[in-house]
Design a protein around this motif. Structure first.
Motif, PDB file in Angstrom:
ATOM      1  N   ASP A  45      -0.888  -7.724  -2.495  1.00 36.45           N
ATOM      2  CA  ASP A  45       0.196  -6.765  -2.264  1.00 36.45           C
ATOM      3  C   ASP A  45      -0.274  -5.324  -2.414  1.00 36.45           C
ATOM      4  O   ASP A  45       0.439  -4.472  -2.957  1.00 36.45           O
ATOM      5  CB  ASP A  45       1.376  -7.052  -3.195  1.00 36.45           C
ATOM      6  CG  ASP A  45       1.036  -6.861  -4.673  1.00 36.45           C
ATOM      7  OD1 ASP A  45      -0.163  -6.812  -5.004  1.00 36.45           O
ATOM      8  OD2 ASP A  45       1.979  -6.759  -5.477  1.00 36.45           O
ATOM      9  N   ALA A  46      -1.461  -5.008  -1.915  1.00 41.80           N
ATOM     10  CA  ALA A  46      -2.025  -3.652  -2.015  1.00 41.80           C
ATOM     11  C   ALA A  46      -1.557  -2.817  -0.832  1.00 41.80           C
ATOM     12  O   ALA A  46      -2.318  -2.499   0.081  1.00 41.80           O
ATOM     13  CB  ALA A  46      -3.546  -3.718  -2.052  1.00 41.80           C
ATOM     14  N   THR A  47      -0.290  -2.463  -0.833  1.00 43.94           N
ATOM     15  CA  THR A  47       0.290  -1.674   0.237  1.00 43.94           C
ATOM     16  C   THR A  47       0.113  -0.185  -0.047  1.00 43.94           C
ATOM     17  O   THR A  47      -0.334   0.216  -1.125  1.00 43.94           O
ATOM     18  CB  THR A  47       1.779  -1.994   0.379  1.00 43.94           C
ATOM     19  OG1 THR A  47       2.441  -1.665  -0.870  1.00 43.94           O
ATOM     20  CG2 THR A  47       1.990  -3.472   0.679  1.00 43.94           C
ATOM     21  N   PHE A  66      -4.502   2.692  -9.714  1.00 42.76           N
ATOM     22  CA  PHE A  66      -5.723   3.435 -10.040  1.00 42.76           C
ATOM     23  C   PHE A  66      -6.701   2.510 -10.762  1.00 42.76           C
ATOM     24  O   PHE A  66      -6.364   1.840 -11.735  1.00 42.76           O
ATOM     25  CB  PHE A  66      -5.433   4.630 -10.941  1.00 42.76           C
ATOM     26  CG  PHE A  66      -6.695   5.369 -11.354  1.00 42.76           C
ATOM     27  CD1 PHE A  66      -7.213   6.372 -10.541  1.00 42.76           C
ATOM     28  CD2 PHE A  66      -7.376   5.031 -12.518  1.00 42.76           C
ATOM     29  CE1 PHE A  66      -8.380   7.030 -10.895  1.00 42.76           C
ATOM     30  CE2 PHE A  66      -8.551   5.690 -12.873  1.00 42.76           C
ATOM     31  CZ  PHE A  66      -9.052   6.691 -12.065  1.00 42.76           C
ATOM     32  N   CYS A  67      -7.936   2.432 -10.239  1.00 39.85           N
ATOM     33  CA  CYS A  67      -9.001   1.675 -10.877  1.00 39.85           C
ATOM     34  C   CYS A  67     -10.225   2.563 -11.001  1.00 39.85           C
ATOM     35  O   CYS A  67     -10.600   3.247 -10.041  1.00 39.85           O
ATOM     36  CB  CYS A  67      -9.345   0.428 -10.059  1.00 39.85           C
ATOM     37  SG  CYS A  67      -7.999  -0.779  -9.946  1.00 39.85           S
ATOM     38  N   VAL A 117      -6.275  -7.254  -9.590  1.00 39.54           N
ATOM     39  CA  VAL A 117      -5.355  -6.216 -10.048  1.00 39.54           C
ATOM     40  C   VAL A 117      -3.994  -6.376  -9.353  1.00 39.54           C
ATOM     41  O   VAL A 117      -2.953  -6.009  -9.903  1.00 39.54           O
ATOM     42  CB  VAL A 117      -5.947  -4.818  -9.778  1.00 39.54           C
ATOM     43  CG1 VAL A 117      -4.913  -3.716 -10.018  1.00 39.54           C
ATOM     44  CG2 VAL A 117      -7.179  -4.591 -10.652  1.00 39.54           C
ATOM     45  N   TYR A 118      -4.038  -6.947  -8.164  1.00 44.86           N
ATOM     46  CA  TYR A 118      -2.823  -7.103  -7.363  1.00 44.86           C
ATOM     47  C   TYR A 118      -2.360  -8.559  -7.341  1.00 44.86           C
ATOM     48  O   TYR A 118      -3.127  -9.472  -7.645  1.00 44.86           O
ATOM     49  CB  TYR A 118      -3.090  -6.648  -5.921  1.00 44.86           C
ATOM     50  CG  TYR A 118      -3.483  -5.199  -5.795  1.00 44.86           C
ATOM     51  CD1 TYR A 118      -2.518  -4.196  -5.786  1.00 44.86           C
ATOM     52  CD2 TYR A 118      -4.824  -4.829  -5.678  1.00 44.86           C
ATOM     53  CE1 TYR A 118      -2.875  -2.863  -5.658  1.00 44.86           C
ATOM     54  CE2 TYR A 118      -5.189  -3.496  -5.544  1.00 44.86           C
ATOM     55  CZ  TYR A 118      -4.211  -2.520  -5.542  1.00 44.86           C
ATOM     56  OH  TYR A 118      -4.560  -1.197  -5.417  1.00 44.86           O
ATOM     57  N   ARG A 172       0.402 -18.906  -3.831  1.00 44.96           N
ATOM     58  CA  ARG A 172      -0.191 -17.589  -3.612  1.00 44.96           C
ATOM     59  C   ARG A 172      -1.693 -17.619  -3.838  1.00 44.96           C
ATOM     60  O   ARG A 172      -2.170 -18.129  -4.843  1.00 44.96           O
ATOM     61  CB  ARG A 172       0.464 -16.542  -4.535  1.00 44.96           C
ATOM     62  CG  ARG A 172       1.922 -16.298  -4.209  1.00 44.96           C
ATOM     63  CD  ARG A 172       2.577 -15.351  -5.198  1.00 44.96           C
ATOM     64  NE  ARG A 172       3.985 -15.135  -4.855  1.00 44.96           N
ATOM     65  CZ  ARG A 172       4.413 -14.138  -4.099  1.00 44.96           C
ATOM     66  NH1 ARG A 172       3.545 -13.252  -3.627  1.00 44.96           N
ATOM     67  NH2 ARG A 172       5.697 -13.996  -3.817  1.00 44.96           N
ATOM     68  N   GLY A 173      -2.406 -17.067  -2.897  1.00 44.54           N
ATOM     69  CA  GLY A 173      -3.850 -16.907  -3.028  1.00 44.54           C
ATOM     70  C   GLY A 173      -4.224 -15.540  -2.506  1.00 44.54           C
ATOM     71  O   GLY A 173      -3.412 -14.846  -1.895  1.00 44.54           O
TER      72      GLY A 173
END
Length: 572
Positions: free
Chosen positions: A196-198, A204-205, A222-223, A252-253
């Protein structure tokens, strides 16, 4: 449930940590040389990734590449999927997908302007298939949502039919594949979704040093992972999302790569999904398009050490010639890419170490991959394209490289794959940030060429020079009761005591589409003794005494309807 894992541990040994760069074995130059002809052929395109200080994850993942004969003239054309920009609207407006028409003389025309293809979202990859069985190949493009389905109107252009077809998944999609999962004669659609990295969810990483506020691309964990989607073709131009009823549920994968193949020889297409940093999925088709996830039971959800890998590209292929489809998955550096040998009875074993794959792949971040017979010697070799995901990888790991060379493994016929990339010509000496790999015979000369896309860089079209010193056949299937493209058909190519398995497949690799025509090298033989075809409809056909070095068209129920000799190799 632990039996496959214990079996794998019993027959394979883990490699120790290897040096961070490798040297190819072998002292002779490869008979086959690959040369990048992209610019000379008129395919001079640079991918736009929109790399920004915000480090949106999609920026480092994109660059799709597809082989597709969109005009049905017998020469495969190219579709290049562009990225875009989430940070800069002006850069985003410069992005556009490209369609290159193969002139048939080793060069290409950019026909994008008249194609109907439009860049609307940040593009990832795609797949092709004649979903409406009208004789023209259609195109599905995956994006950082929503995706787009283009119907081929048969006049050299495509029409966006996404809304009417109901296949505009809004998620962060990666690879896809058309497959007739219920064997009803039309193509269904499997879409692999990532995380879900929209644009509105950009975490922030940074590095491990709190004083260093340099932003990095985030690790996928992270997502939240996203569920994959299966669309059933209703036969009237519309699709229905049947993910839940088909057995995918809302599992979910972090999906990136997909491969479709009948791994247990029961006549139904199964689906493997390569997931990034979480266990992979193997969906066994129970019949009529109902699936059971069997990755752990089959021994392919994780390698033999039980640790999930950064699965990206994947492919099915019978590399050892035992009549069973084996499975290959590309991973991150230090993890080693993974080769699973099919033991039959629904079980696989990790042979990464014993096959020679392990040490050779350890220094690389792998993406697109494919089994292929690049030298026409009648066994399947393996190609892998590589490139790091961190532009500043060397800052945090001195041995890492952002741009990396690609790998070519030659099959010795005895279960060992030897990396010969450094010997295989200037095309494999290139160091770029590679993503998609598509395989096909662009010049119809009887050997396989490679399309390699590169993130934020120019595309490479690697011409195979010398693969056709030995003989081969190229087969185009046309379904009548089966889907028009024959996707899912299985061919057994028999020469002497050797039998090769080939399947017609959409999608596969990573963000890529291979030539839908089936290629089989047959060495020095001049005639194929027998070709057995099992069509998706269940019909079987047997053809005998097939001459080598031709492109054959085989129509379901009618046998060979066209035979065209290979062309002599040309230099653009």
């Amino acid at each position: 449930m632990l039996f496959p894992l214990l079996l794998a541990l019993a027959v394979t040994a883990l490699d120790g940590r290897q040096k961070r760069d490798d040297t190819s074995t072998g002292s002779r130059e490869e008979a086959v040389q690959f040369r990048d002809i992209a610019k000379a052929a008129g395919v001079d395109v640079r991918h736009i990734n929109g790399a920004s200080a915000e480090k949106f994850l999609v920026e480092t993942m994109s660059a799709g590449g597809l082989f597709v004969d969109y005009d049905s003239d017998g020469s495969i054309d190219l579709v290049l999927i562009d990225g875009g920009s989430l940070a800069d609207p002006q850069v985003d407006r410069q992005a556009r997908h490209r369609l290159f028409r193969n002139r048939g003389d080793g060069t290409f025309d950019d026909v994008t302007a008249s194609s109907g293809l439009r860049h609307r979202e940040y593009g990832m990859g795609g797949c092709v298939g004649d979903y409406d069985n009208d004789g023209w190949i259609d195109l599905y493009i995956t994006n950082l949502g929503p995706n787009v389905l283009y119907r081929n109107n048969g006049h050299g252009a495509f029409t966006d039919v996404t809304k009417a077809a109901g296949v505009g998944s809004p998620l962060f999609s990666a690879s896809c594949a058309f497959a007739d999962v219920d064997r009803d004669g039309d193509l269904d659609l499997f879409v692999v979704n990532y995380v879900d990295a929209t644009a509105g969810h950009n975490v922030f990483c940074g590095g491990s040093d709190p004083a260093d506020r340099t932003r990095l691309y985030c690790h996928p964990l992270v997502y939240q992972g996203q569920p994959d989607v299966l669309y059933r073709n209703e036969g009237n131009g519309r699709f229905t999302d049947i993910s839940r009823e088909a057995g995918l549920g809302d599992r979910r994968g972090n999906g990136l790569g997909v491969a479709v193949g009948d791994y247990d020889n029961d006549g139904w297409p199964d689906v493997f999904v390569a997931n990034d940093a979480v266990p992979d999925f193997l969906y066994h088709n129970e019949g009529k398009g109902v699936f059971t996830e069997t990755g752990l039971l089959a021994g392919v959800s994780v390698p033999s050490d039980g640790k999930a890998r950064a699965g990206m590209g994947t492919d099915f292929g019978d590399y050892d010639g035992d009549g069973l489809l084996d499975l290959f998955v590309t991973n991150h550096e230090l993890e080693r890419h993974t080769l699973f040998r099919n033991l039959g009875s629904g079980l696989f074993v990790d042979v990464t170490s014993s096959s020679g794959i392990g040490a050779a792949t350890r220094p690389f971040v792998g993406f697109g991959t494919s089994f292929l017979d690049y030298d026409n010697d009648a066994d399947l070799d393996l190609a892998v394209v590589n490139g790091h995901v961190l532009t500043n990888a060397a800052k945090y790991d001195r041995g890492s490289r952002y741009a990396q060379r690609n790998l070519l493994f030659r099959n010795d016929g005895g279960g060992t794959l030897t990396e010969v990339g450094r010997l295989a010509g200037p095309g494999f000496a290139l160091e770029k940030v590679s993503r998609a790999l598509a395989i096909g015979d662009v010049d119809n000369d009887g050997d396989l060429d490679l399309l390699v896309t590169n993130n934020g860089q120019s595309v490479d079209l690697l011409r195979n020079d010398g693969g056709n010193r030995q003989n081969a056949v190229l087969i185009r299937l046309v379904g009548t009761t089966s889907n028009r493209d024959g996707i899912g058909a299985r061919l057994l190519v028999r020469v002497g005591r050797t039998t090769q398995i080939r399947e017609v497949k959409s999608g596969s690799s990573y963000l890529a589409q291979h030539d839908l025509r089936v290629h089989a090298g047959i060495g020095r033989a001049t005639t194929i003794d027998q070709i057995d075809i099992r069509w998706p409809s269940g019909r079987t056909e047997v053809l005998g005494d097939v001459p080598a070095n031709h492109i054959l068209t085989i129509v379901e129920g009618k046998g060979v309807t066209d035979r065209v000799p290979f062309r002599k190799s040309q230099t653009p």
